[in-house]
Design a protein around this motif. Structure first.
Motif, PDB file in Angstrom:
ATOM      1  N   THR A  69       0.830  -1.212   0.000  1.00  0.00           N
ATOM      2  CA  THR A  69       0.000   0.000   0.000  1.00  0.00           C
ATOM      3  C   THR A  69       0.861   1.258   0.000  1.00  0.00           C
ATOM      4  O   THR A  69       0.463   2.281  -0.554  1.00  0.00           O
ATOM      5  N   TYR A  70       2.041   1.182   0.609  1.00  0.00           N
ATOM      6  CA  TYR A  70       2.932   2.343   0.630  1.00  0.00           C
ATOM      7  C   TYR A  70       3.331   2.731  -0.790  1.00  0.00           C
ATOM      8  O   TYR A  70       3.304   3.905  -1.168  1.00  0.00           O
ATOM      9  N   ALA A  71       3.684   1.744  -1.595  1.00  0.00           N
ATOM     10  CA  ALA A  71       4.057   2.014  -2.988  1.00  0.00           C
ATOM     11  C   ALA A  71       2.845   2.468  -3.798  1.00  0.00           C
ATOM     12  O   ALA A  71       2.922   3.427  -4.576  1.00  0.00           O
ATOM     13  N   LEU A  72       1.720   1.795  -3.598  1.00  0.00           N
ATOM     14  CA  LEU A  72       0.508   2.107  -4.365  1.00  0.00           C
ATOM     15  C   LEU A  72       0.058   3.548  -4.169  1.00  0.00           C
ATOM     16  O   LEU A  72      -0.447   4.190  -5.093  1.00  0.00           O
ATOM     17  N   MET A  73       0.270   4.083  -2.976  1.00  0.00           N
ATOM     18  CA  MET A  73      -0.229   5.423  -2.648  1.00  0.00           C
ATOM     19  C   MET A  73       0.801   6.533  -2.860  1.00  0.00           C
ATOM     20  O   MET A  73       0.530   7.688  -2.551  1.00  0.00           O
ATOM     21  N   GLN A  74       1.970   6.217  -3.401  1.00  0.00           N
ATOM     22  CA  GLN A  74       2.995   7.243  -3.585  1.00  0.00           C
ATOM     23  C   GLN A  74       2.559   8.348  -4.550  1.00  0.00           C
ATOM     24  O   GLN A  74       2.633   9.539  -4.237  1.00  0.00           O
ATOM     25  N   VAL A  75       2.139   7.965  -5.745  1.00  0.00           N
ATOM     26  CA  VAL A  75       1.753   8.975  -6.742  1.00  0.00           C
ATOM     27  C   VAL A  75       0.502   9.727  -6.297  1.00  0.00           C
ATOM     28  O   VAL A  75       0.480  10.962  -6.353  1.00  0.00           O
ATOM     29  N   PRO A  76      -0.555   9.038  -5.821  1.00  0.00           N
ATOM     30  CA  PRO A  76      -1.690   9.807  -5.274  1.00  0.00           C
ATOM     31  C   PRO A  76      -1.283  10.735  -4.137  1.00  0.00           C
ATOM     32  O   PRO A  76      -1.786  11.856  -4.036  1.00  0.00           O
ATOM     33  N   GLY A  77      -0.357  10.279  -3.276  1.00  0.00           N
ATOM     34  CA  GLY A  77       0.110  11.132  -2.184  1.00  0.00           C
ATOM     35  C   GLY A  77       0.813  12.374  -2.701  1.00  0.00           C
ATOM     36  O   GLY A  77       0.611  13.482  -2.180  1.00  0.00           O
ATOM     37  N   GLY A  78       1.636  12.224  -3.738  1.00  0.00           N
ATOM     38  CA  GLY A  78       2.305  13.374  -4.332  1.00  0.00           C
ATOM     39  C   GLY A  78       1.330  14.334  -4.985  1.00  0.00           C
ATOM     40  O   GLY A  78       1.470  15.567  -4.886  1.00  0.00           O
ATOM     41  N   MET A  79       0.306  13.788  -5.646  1.00  0.00           N
ATOM     42  CA  MET A  79      -0.703  14.642  -6.288  1.00  0.00           C
ATOM     43  C   MET A  79      -1.530  15.386  -5.239  1.00  0.00           C
ATOM     44  O   MET A  79      -1.919  16.542  -5.450  1.00  0.00           O
ATOM     45  N   LEU A  80      -1.795  14.726  -4.101  1.00  0.00           N
ATOM     46  CA  LEU A  80      -2.491  15.404  -3.010  1.00  0.00           C
ATOM     47  C   LEU A  80      -1.666  16.572  -2.477  1.00  0.00           C
ATOM     48  O   LEU A  80      -2.202  17.647  -2.179  1.00  0.00           O
TER      49      LEU A  80
END
Length: 434
Positions: A69-80
């Motif tokens: 989940t840490y990897a999966l949420m990297q790009v969404p986290g950056g966009m947020l």
């Protein structure tokens, strides 16, 4: 550029307030807490594995689950972070990962423990991209090496302190569960502190004086004047450039070695060299603290060189090259050494030089500028955490299949060579016209 900015800053009668450095000391602290929480499972794994009867392959699965989940949420986290700005993203991420860290103490089976690690991974994911965004907003071009290594220096420092803190709590209370609760509640309190102190722009911070605000605005104006006009293309256009791919792959190979040591080193020292739980805590502290010192040294050298006129490609390729070569040689030698003291020295040397690559967190703003640095940082950390997913699993299967850590150490050495190649192929000297 640095001479122009210095001239502007000297024109102010007041001394710049230096709030940006305090913010990055806070980020250093938050990332340290982040890694204390991550490292807690690695330190406690020998005890947890016995309690839940978990074999090495299943241990690797649990250790890697955080990174799914840490990897999966990297790009969404950056966009947020790009959309909602870093302050709220950092504060909420810290609160939620503290909650999942404490919740892990209630696990009654390996499956429940794995589920809490998935929640921990998703919650921690935005912290690095948002930190990279802060680096673009709050630092000048000749300060971002130190900003990046303060941000990323929390990784080895947290791993070092995590080994000591969690091992001490486990020994004091004879319970890994109490250790996880204390770590989780402390993390949630730090999330409130982050909201209190961090701001999304220098002018928004009550402690920033006019001299610091003008200094940063002047530096960013000079930087923006040299930035190519945006093409209006979508984010997909970044992946037309070799530098973006090499940045993501280089960070992946860096993390192959670092996450391999973070997740498996305690068990390796325990089984191969006979370290008990207290010796594990002390050795892990020495090894990871050496990485923390190395990271700060690397950032200081890099920014100092840049301030003296060093070209970005010369500075970064040289420093990353030295880091990769020294780390590769050291980890290779570990496979052939039997003396426990020498092993600790070699592992400390590995991390001292490897952590110079914390300056990778200056690359997203170098390639994308402030507007998209969160997104590009998320892409980079996605690449890095593919290694987080695969490395614990690969090492677990190697150890189970061969009964030895020799091939795992060779795997880390090969990653060091790949890191050298990728770091050399990045063009650090120009922003991408996207």
């Amino acid at each position: 550029m640095s001479d122009q900015v210095s001239t502007i800053a000297m024109a102010d009668t007041a001394k710049p307030s230096g709030v940006r450095w305090k913010i990055f000391l806070l980020m250093l602290f938050l990332i340290s807490i982040n890694y204390i929480d991550r490292a807690s499972l690695s330190v406690a794994m020998p005890v947890i594995a016995k309690e839940f009867d978990i074999d090495p392959a299943m241990q690797g699965l649990i250790l890697s689950s955080f990174f799914w989940t840490y990897a999966l949420m990297q790009v969404p986290g950056g966009m947020l972070a790009d959309r909602f700005k870093p302050r709220i993203v950092i504060a909420l991420a810290t609160l939620f990962w503290g909650f999942f860290q404490a919740l892990a103490a209630l696990s009654t089976s390996w499956m429940l423990l794995l589920l809490t690690r998935l929640g921990l991974g998703a919650s921690e994911a935005p912290i690095y991209p948002a930190g990279g965004k802060l680096n673009a907003i709050w630092m000048t071009q000749t300060e971002r090496g130190r900003g990046a290594t303060l941000l990323d220096g929390g990784a080895p420092l947290g791993a070092a302190l995590g080994s000591i803190v969690i091992a001490w709590l486990m020994a004091a209370f004879s319970s890994w569960r109490v250790a996880f609760v204390v770590a989780g509640v402390g993390t949630m309190l730090c999330g409130l502190w982050a909201w209190y102190y961090i701001r999304n722009a220098p002018r928004e911070h009550p402690s920033v004086n006019e001299a610091e605000a003008r200094y940063l605005e002047a530096a960013h104006a000079i930087e923006d004047a040299a930035t190519p006009a945006a093409s209006g293309a979508s984010w997909v256009a970044y992946f037309r450039f070799r530098s973006v791919w090499c940045m993501c792959l280089g960070w992946m190979f860096f993390n192959t070695t670092f996450y391999g040591l973070l997740t498996w080193m305690p068990t390796y020292l325990f089984k191969v060299h006979g370290f008990d739980i207290k010796a594990l805590g002390g050795a892990s502290f020495i090894i990871f603290f050496a990485g923390f010192v190395g990271e700060l040294v690397g950032g200081w050298i890099g920014d100092g060189w840049r301030e003296r006129g060093g070209a970005p490609n010369t500075v970064f390729r040289t420093l990353f090259g030295i880091a990769a070569i020294m780390a590769t040689i050291s980890i290779f030698l570990v496979a052939y050494v039997t003396n426990p003291v020498v092993v600790v020295v070699l592992l400390s040397t590995t991390l001292f030089f490897l952590r110079w690559c914390g300056m990778y967190w200056a690359i997203p703003s170098a390639l994308a500028g402030r507007g998209k640095s969160g997104f590009l940082g998320g892409c980079m950390n996605l690449g890095g955490n593919i290694a987080g997913i695969t490395t614990p699993l690969i090492v677990g299967f190697i150890v189970q299949a061969t009964g030895s850590y020799f091939l795992a150490l060779m795997y880390f050495a090969a990653a060091g060579i790949a890191l050298l190649i990728c770091s050399t192929l990045i063009d650090y000297s120009r922003k991408l016209p996207v």
